[in-house]
Design a protein around this motif. Sequence first.
Motif, PDB file in Angstrom:
ATOM      1  N   VAL A  33      -8.122   4.371  -2.195  1.00 57.71           N
ATOM      2  CA  VAL A  33      -6.857   4.575  -1.485  1.00 57.71           C
ATOM      3  C   VAL A  33      -6.261   3.206  -1.171  1.00 57.71           C
ATOM      4  CG1 VAL A  33      -7.527   6.807  -0.477  1.00 57.71           C
ATOM      5  CG2 VAL A  33      -8.033   4.709   0.769  1.00 57.71           C
ATOM      6  N   PRO A  34      -4.936   3.118  -0.963  1.00 62.64           N
ATOM      7  CA  PRO A  34      -4.342   1.801  -0.692  1.00 62.64           C
ATOM      8  C   PRO A  34      -4.674   1.304   0.728  1.00 62.64           C
ATOM      9  CG  PRO A  34      -2.646   3.504  -0.827  1.00 62.64           C
ATOM     10  CD  PRO A  34      -3.946   4.174  -1.105  1.00 62.64           C
ATOM     11  N   GLU A  35      -4.349   0.032   0.963  1.00 61.71           N
ATOM     12  CA  GLU A  35      -4.720  -0.603   2.226  1.00 61.71           C
ATOM     13  C   GLU A  35      -4.050   0.068   3.431  1.00 61.71           C
ATOM     14  OE1 GLU A  35      -4.545  -4.944   1.863  1.00 61.71           O
ATOM     15  OE2 GLU A  35      -4.226  -4.978   4.038  1.00 61.71           O
ATOM     16  N   TRP A  36      -2.753   0.408   3.298  1.00 62.48           N
ATOM     17  CA  TRP A  36      -2.057   1.005   4.447  1.00 62.48           C
ATOM     18  C   TRP A  36      -2.711   2.313   4.851  1.00 62.48           C
ATOM     19  CZ3 TRP A  36      -0.110   5.890   3.886  1.00 62.48           C
ATOM     20  CH2 TRP A  36       0.149   6.340   2.579  1.00 62.48           C
ATOM     21  N   TRP A  37      -3.249   3.032   3.874  1.00 66.65           N
ATOM     22  CA  TRP A  37      -3.892   4.319   4.147  1.00 66.65           C
ATOM     23  C   TRP A  37      -5.198   4.100   4.919  1.00 66.65           C
ATOM     24  CZ3 TRP A  37      -2.495   9.310   1.991  1.00 66.65           C
ATOM     25  CH2 TRP A  37      -3.440  10.312   2.201  1.00 66.65           C
ATOM     26  N   SER A  38      -6.008   3.150   4.435  1.00 61.96           N
ATOM     27  CA  SER A  38      -7.281   2.851   5.108  1.00 61.96           C
ATOM     28  C   SER A  38      -7.023   2.406   6.550  1.00 61.96           C
ATOM     29  CB  SER A  38      -8.030   1.737   4.386  1.00 61.96           C
ATOM     30  OG  SER A  38      -8.126   2.022   3.023  1.00 61.96           O
ATOM     31  N   LYS A  39      -5.943   1.632   6.742  1.00 63.60           N
ATOM     32  CA  LYS A  39      -5.602   1.151   8.081  1.00 63.60           C
ATOM     33  C   LYS A  39      -5.335   2.339   9.020  1.00 63.60           C
ATOM     34  CE  LYS A  39      -2.372  -1.867  10.478  1.00 63.60           C
ATOM     35  NZ  LYS A  39      -1.031  -2.443  10.488  1.00 63.60           N
ATOM     36  N   LEU A  40      -4.521   3.272   8.570  1.00 66.72           N
ATOM     37  CA  LEU A  40      -4.222   4.459   9.382  1.00 66.72           C
ATOM     38  C   LEU A  40      -5.494   5.248   9.675  1.00 66.72           C
ATOM     39  CD1 LEU A  40      -0.896   5.921   7.885  1.00 66.72           C
ATOM     40  CD2 LEU A  40      -1.258   5.082  10.207  1.00 66.72           C
ATOM     41  N   GLU A  41      -6.343   5.389   8.653  1.00 66.79           N
ATOM     42  CA  GLU A  41      -7.578   6.167   8.833  1.00 66.79           C
ATOM     43  C   GLU A  41      -8.498   5.512   9.859  1.00 66.79           C
ATOM     44  OE1 GLU A  41      -8.539   9.272   7.440  1.00 66.79           O
ATOM     45  OE2 GLU A  41      -6.384   9.174   7.151  1.00 66.79           O
ATOM     46  N   SER A  42      -8.574   4.173   9.807  1.00 66.03           N
ATOM     47  CA  SER A  42      -9.504   3.526  10.734  1.00 66.03           C
ATOM     48  C   SER A  42      -8.938   3.571  12.156  1.00 66.03           C
ATOM     49  CB  SER A  42      -9.855   2.114  10.282  1.00 66.03           C
ATOM     50  OG  SER A  42      -8.771   1.256  10.484  1.00 66.03           O
ATOM     51  N   GLU A  43      -7.619   3.519  12.296  1.00 66.89           N
ATOM     52  CA  GLU A  43      -7.021   3.668  13.633  1.00 66.89           C
ATOM     53  C   GLU A  43      -7.294   5.060  14.200  1.00 66.89           C
ATOM     54  OE1 GLU A  43      -3.209   0.742  12.770  1.00 66.89           O
ATOM     55  OE2 GLU A  43      -2.863   2.762  13.545  1.00 66.89           O
TER      56      GLU A  43
ATOM     57  N   GLY B  31       4.463   3.460  -4.820  1.00 62.66           N
ATOM     58  CA  GLY B  31       3.215   3.274  -4.063  1.00 62.66           C
ATOM     59  C   GLY B  31       2.089   4.172  -4.534  1.00 62.66           C
ATOM     60  N   ILE B  32       2.371   5.094  -5.431  1.00 60.37           N
ATOM     61  CA  ILE B  32       1.342   6.071  -5.818  1.00 60.37           C
ATOM     62  C   ILE B  32       0.205   5.417  -6.608  1.00 60.37           C
ATOM     63  CG2 ILE B  32       2.260   6.912  -8.042  1.00 60.37           C
ATOM     64  CD1 ILE B  32       1.730   9.804  -6.828  1.00 60.37           C
ATOM     65  N   ALA B  33       0.499   4.289  -7.260  1.00 60.62           N
ATOM     66  CA  ALA B  33      -0.532   3.628  -8.076  1.00 60.62           C
ATOM     67  C   ALA B  33      -1.708   3.125  -7.243  1.00 60.62           C
ATOM     68  CB  ALA B  33       0.088   2.471  -8.868  1.00 60.62           C
ATOM     69  N   GLY B  34      -1.542   3.063  -5.925  1.00 59.76           N
ATOM     70  CA  GLY B  34      -2.638   2.638  -5.053  1.00 59.76           C
ATOM     71  C   GLY B  34      -3.759   3.656  -4.925  1.00 59.76           C
ATOM     72  N   PHE B  35      -3.516   4.862  -5.403  1.00 67.22           N
ATOM     73  CA  PHE B  35      -4.524   5.922  -5.294  1.00 67.22           C
ATOM     74  C   PHE B  35      -5.202   6.155  -6.645  1.00 67.22           C
ATOM     75  CE2 PHE B  35      -1.478   6.726  -1.947  1.00 67.22           C
ATOM     76  CZ  PHE B  35      -2.269   7.050  -0.869  1.00 67.22           C
ATOM     77  N   SER B  36      -6.483   6.421  -6.603  1.00 69.78           N
ATOM     78  CA  SER B  36      -7.208   6.688  -7.853  1.00 69.78           C
ATOM     79  C   SER B  36      -7.167   8.168  -8.214  1.00 69.78           C
ATOM     80  CB  SER B  36      -8.662   6.248  -7.727  1.00 69.78           C
ATOM     81  OG  SER B  36      -9.339   7.001  -6.736  1.00 69.78           O
ATOM     82  N   HIS B  37      -6.957   9.039  -7.240  1.00 67.61           N
ATOM     83  CA  HIS B  37      -7.011  10.480  -7.494  1.00 67.61           C
ATOM     84  C   HIS B  37      -5.860  11.201  -6.790  1.00 67.61           C
ATOM     85  CE1 HIS B  37     -11.109   9.283  -8.552  1.00 67.61           C
ATOM     86  NE2 HIS B  37     -11.194  10.405  -9.252  1.00 67.61           N
TER      87      HIS B  37
END
Lengths: 156, 156
Positions: free
Chosen positions: A141-151, B45-51
């Motif tokens: 997953v992209p960085e912005w997504w991981s950031k939201l998840e960890s928050e 931004g979708i390319a940031g995801f693998s699935h």
Amino acid sequence: MSSKGKIILTPIGFVRTDAVGDEVKDKTKLSQIIIHDELAEALDGIAGFSHLFVLFWLHEISEEQRKTLKVHPRGRRDLPLLGVLATRTMLRPNPIGLTLVELVKVEGNVLTVRGLDAFDGAPVLDVKPFDSWDMAKDARVPEWWSKLESEKAKSR
Amino acid sequence: MSSKGKIILTPIGFVRTDAVGDEVKDKTKLSQIIIHDELAEALDGIAGFSHLFVLFWLHEISEEQRKTLKVHPRGRRDLPLLGVLATRTMLRPNPIGLTLVELVKVEGNVLTVRGLDAFDGAPVLDVKPFDSWDMAKDARVPEWWSKLESEKAKSR
């Protein structure tokens, strides 16, 4: 039908929950899915599964909102502006909700489930048994997504 | 809109594949999802995801077939007769396909994906980034399901 032709769906039932506002995001909460009586038979055997995908209609999204192409995830301007299809925003061309739930109980045409983030009255389009081929163990997953998840994890 | 009111969807694109018949079930095959030009921005931004989850319309299913309530999984009479919602049959009241795919490449409005079991020309309704909250590690499935899965594994 051409690939641009319109598609017509009829709900198979609806959601019942006493959760309001942000309470619907509480993954421990129980909701009910009331399947229309004439389709009750289509549930036969579903109790054998512990988890289901629920596809529901985000009926609170307007026609105007469906035209949105870009959003800041969760409205956060510190995060990049992204295409709606690269996020899980409700503002999508076809606002279909997809949520994995735990199936707690089946009584006639009523499914009691845990973890459904749908509002009371949301039309249900489909339920699908979940199996391991619906998982990707090594998903990136992209960085912005991981950031939201960890928050989110910290705020629990 | 009442929970029985009809819902109207407009495809966001369509599937391109040279797989025919059972070849679409080959999870190693590549397909393309062509998103309509006017929605291309929604992919940013979708390319940031693998699935991704792909929601598509099973356009080969007739109105008559949508009325099916019970099936033998994969037409196998040695397996129990089950409600369609307790299986992943295409014969469902709202024949929406849901498949987890690997996102291989993004070029403009074209997504190249691996593992999409949709036929050429299938209208695409939505794509959603996949994350770990879409998984249940401890999912339980009924015996008939496990039997089919183990047969599939042996035939590979």
